[in-house]
Design a protein around this motif. Structure first.
Motif, short mmCIF file in Angstrom:
data_model
loop_
_atom_site.label_atom_id
_atom_site.label_comp_id
_atom_site.label_asym_id
_atom_site.label_seq_id
_atom_site.Cartn_x
_atom_site.Cartn_y
_atom_site.Cartn_z
N PRO A 93 8.98 -14.95 38.42
CA PRO A 93 9.76 -14.27 37.37
C PRO A 93 10.36 -15.28 36.38
O PRO A 93 10.71 -16.40 36.76
CB PRO A 93 10.88 -13.58 38.17
N ASP A 94 10.50 -14.84 35.12
CA ASP A 94 11.03 -15.72 34.07
C ASP A 94 12.36 -16.35 34.45
O ASP A 94 12.60 -17.52 34.18
CB ASP A 94 11.22 -14.92 32.76
N ASP A 96 13.50 -17.41 37.13
CA ASP A 96 13.49 -18.48 38.13
C ASP A 96 12.84 -19.77 37.62
O ASP A 96 12.81 -20.77 38.33
CB ASP A 96 12.73 -18.02 39.38
N LEU A 154 9.25 -13.92 47.21
CA LEU A 154 8.06 -13.41 46.53
C LEU A 154 7.00 -12.91 47.51
O LEU A 154 6.34 -11.91 47.27
CB LEU A 154 7.44 -14.50 45.64
#
Lengths: 425, 60
Positions: free
Chosen positions: A174-175, A177, A221
Motif C-alpha cells: 500500500p502507498d 507503507d 499482507l
C-alpha cells in the motif's frame, strides 16, 4: 583521475570503512594492484559490536577466480553467510540473507518457487508498469526543480523512487507503507554508514529492528492475500507450491525483505551512478541519446561500470585449490565483482566506459552459478526504460556537485547526487 | 540436426535463455525452459553461453 596516488600493497586495508567512501578511481587503483600482485590478498575482519571476530578473509579480484568459486557451490558454500564477513548467528543470517545465504537443496526449492514470478514473460506484463512509473517519476522531478531553485537530487528524485515503486507495485504494498519500506531497507543495507545508523554500537539492533518492521508488514499482507488473492507477487508467494510444498511464513517474510532490499538498493545505485558516469562521459551520453538502439549493450555497461553489489562471500566446505593455490576448509572468500569487472584479462581497456561494449560478460549480477541475480531481467528493464526517459525528458540534466558516497563495503552506493535542469531558467 | 538439452536439475529458472532467444526458449510453469524446434544455431549459441547455471547443452 590525476589525483589518484599510487597505492602500496602494505597500506591496503579493505576492512577500513574510510576506503569505501573514497572515489571509485582510487578504489579501482587498489583493486588493479591486488589483482596483479596479490589476487587472494588476506585481510583481518572488521569489528562488528557483539559479534565474535572471525579468522579473516581472502579478497578475490580476478575474474577467473570469481567465476571458479561461483560455479562450484558445493565447494564454496553460501550457507554460513554470503552478505556479511562475520559469521552472524544462524537465525539472523537466514532471516536477512534468505536465498542468498542458503545452499542446496533448500536454496533450489525456494528459488524454483520464486523464479516463477520473475520469468521474462511474467515481467513482460510489467513493461507498461515500469514505463508508467518512470514517466511519472521523471515528470515529478522536473516539477520539483521548476517549483524550487532548478535543482534536484538524482538519488532521491530519480534513482530511488523508480525501483521502489516498481517493486512495491509488484508486491502490492500500500502507498502508505512505502516511505517506511524505503527507510528500513536503507538501514539494512547501510553497512553501518553513520548517517543511517547513528550509533555503531547499536548497528545490529538497528538491523534487527528494521527487519522486524518489514516482517510485520509482510505478515499483515500475507494474511490479507490468503483471504483475498490478487495478481501480485505477494499472492504468488503465499499460494505457490513446488512438489506440494509451500513457503513457510518465515521463508516468505525473509524473502520479502530480500526482494525489498535487493530490489531497491541495487537498481537505485546503478541508476544514480549511471547518471554520474554519463555526465563524466558526455560523448557516451550523446551517443545513447542519439541512438536508443544501443540500449541493450548500454545497460550492461552501466551495470559493469557501477557494479552496485561490491561482493558476496563464499566459505570453503573442504580444503580447496584455486589457480594453483591451496586453502584450508573454512577459508572465507569475498568475491569482488567490481574488481572482476575491470579485469583486463576479460575486458579490453577495462577502465573505459563504452556503451557498445560487446561481448560484455560482466558479473554485476553475480557470476555463473545458482545464486545468479533473480531480478536481473527486472533490473535491466528498469535501467533501460529509465535512461531512455532521461535522454528524452531530461536532456538538460547537469550534475552540479560532488556525489555523497555511502561508506559501505557491500553496496557501492550514492546517498546524494546534486543536479540542475539547465533548461528551466 | 542441432538440439538443445536442458538439465532440469541444474536449471534455476533465471530465464536468461528466454531473454536471449524467446523464439526458442519458453519457461514452463516450473520456470524451466521448453525448447521450440527447430533450433537456429546462431541464435541459441549465445543463450547457451549466457546460461548462469550451465544447464543448457548443444548436442548434434
Amino acid at each position: 583521475m590525476s589525483s589518484v596516488s599510487t597505492p602500496t600493497l602494505d597500506a591496503i586495508d579493505l576492512s577500513d570503512r574510510e576506503f569505501w567512501g573514497a572515489p571509485p578511481e582510487q578504489r579501482h587503483a587498489v583493486f588493479d594492484l591486488l589483482r596483479r600482485e596479490s589476487p587472494f590478498a588476506f585481510f583481518a575482519e572488521p569489528v562488528v559490536p557483539y559479534i565474535p571476530v572471525g579468522p579473516g578473509y581472502h579478497a578475490v579480484t580476478r575474474y577467473a577466480d570469481v567465476e571458479a568459486i561461483s560455479c562450484q557451490p558445493a565447494l564454496f558454500a553460501s550457507g554460513s553467510g554470503a552478505v556479511s564477513i562475520a559469521d552472524m548467528p544462524p537465525d539472523l543470517n537466514e532471516f536477512y540473507g534468505s536465498l542468498i545465504s542458503m545452499d542446496d537443496p533448500r536454496h533450489g526449492k525456494i528459488r524454483r518457487i520464486v523464479a516463477k514470478a520473475f520469468t521474462p514473460r511474467v515481467l513482460e506484463g510489467l513493461v507498461g508498469n515500469v514505463q508508467a512509473v518512470v514517466d511519472d517519476v521523471v515528470a515529478r522531478a522536473r516539477q520539483r526543480a521548476a517549483d524550487g531553485d532548478g535543482t534536484i537530487d538524482v538519488v532521491a528524485d530519480l534513482a530511488a523512487p523508480i525501483p521502489l515503486r516498481v517493486i512495491c507495485d509488484m508486491m502490492g504494498i500500500p502507498d502508505g507503507d512505502r516511505a517506511m519500506v524505503l527507510h528500513q531497507s536503507n538501514v539494512i543495507l547501510s553497512g553501518g554508514d553513520p548517517e543511517l545508523v547513528e550509533d555503531e554500537e547499536l548497528m545490529v539492533t538497528a538491523f534487527l529492528k528494521a527487519g522486524e518492521v518489514l516482517a510485520g508488514l509482510m505478515t499483515r499482507l500475507a494474511v490479507e492475500r490468503r483471504a483475498r488473492p490478487t495478481d501480485d507477487l505477494t499472492t504468488a508467494l503465499v499460494t505457490t507450491e513446488v512438489d506440494g510444498e509451500r513457503l513457510t511464513s518465515q521463508e516468505i517474510a525473509s524473502f520479502f525483505i530480500l526482494l525489498l532490499v535487493a530490489g531497491n538498493e541495487t537498481t537505485r545505485n546503478a541508476i544514480s551512478q549511471g547518471v554520474l558516469a554519463l555526465s563524466e562521459h558526455p560523448a557516451e551520453r550523446d551517443r545513447w541519446a542519439a541512438d536508443p538502439g544501443i540500449t541493450r549493450t548500454a545497460v550492461e555497461e552501466v551495470v559493469r561500470w557501477t557494479s552496485p553489489i561490491t561482493w558476496m562471500r563464499r566459505t570453503a566446505t573442504q580444503d580447496v585449490e584455486l589457480s594453483g593455490q591451496e586453502f584450508p576448509a573454512g577459508s572465507k572468500f569475498l568475491l569482488f565483482y567490481g574488481a572482476a569487472n575491470r579485469d583486463p584479462a576479460v575486458f579490453a581497456d577495462p577502465h573505459r566506459f563504452d556503451l557498445t561494449r560487446d561481448p560484455n560478460p560482466h558479473v554485476g549480477f553475480g557470476s555463473r552459478g545458482p545464486h545468479f541475480c533473480l531480478g536481473a531481467h527486472l533490473a535491466r528493464r528498469e535501467i533501460g526504460v529509465a535512461f531512455q526517459a532521461f535522454a528524452r525528458e531530461l536532456p538538460d540534466l547537469e550534475v552540479c556537485g560532488e556525489p555523497a558516497r555511502l561508506q559501505s563495503s557491500f553496496v557501492n552506493g550514492l546517498k546524494r547526487l546534486p543536479a540542475r535542469l539547465t533548461g528551466l531558467r | 540436426m542441432t538440439r538443445v538439452v536442458v538439465d532440469r536439475e541444474v536449471c534455476m529458472g533465471a530465464g536468461v535463455c528466454e531473454m536471449e532467444a524467446p523464439e526458442v526458449f519458453e519457461l514452463d510453469a516450473d520456470g524451466v525452459p521448453q525448447v521450440h524446434e527447430p533450433v537456429d544455431l546462431a541464435v541459441v549459441e549465445t543463450a547457451v553461453r549466457a546460461c548462469p547455471t550451465g544447464a543448457l547443452q548443444l548436442m548434434d
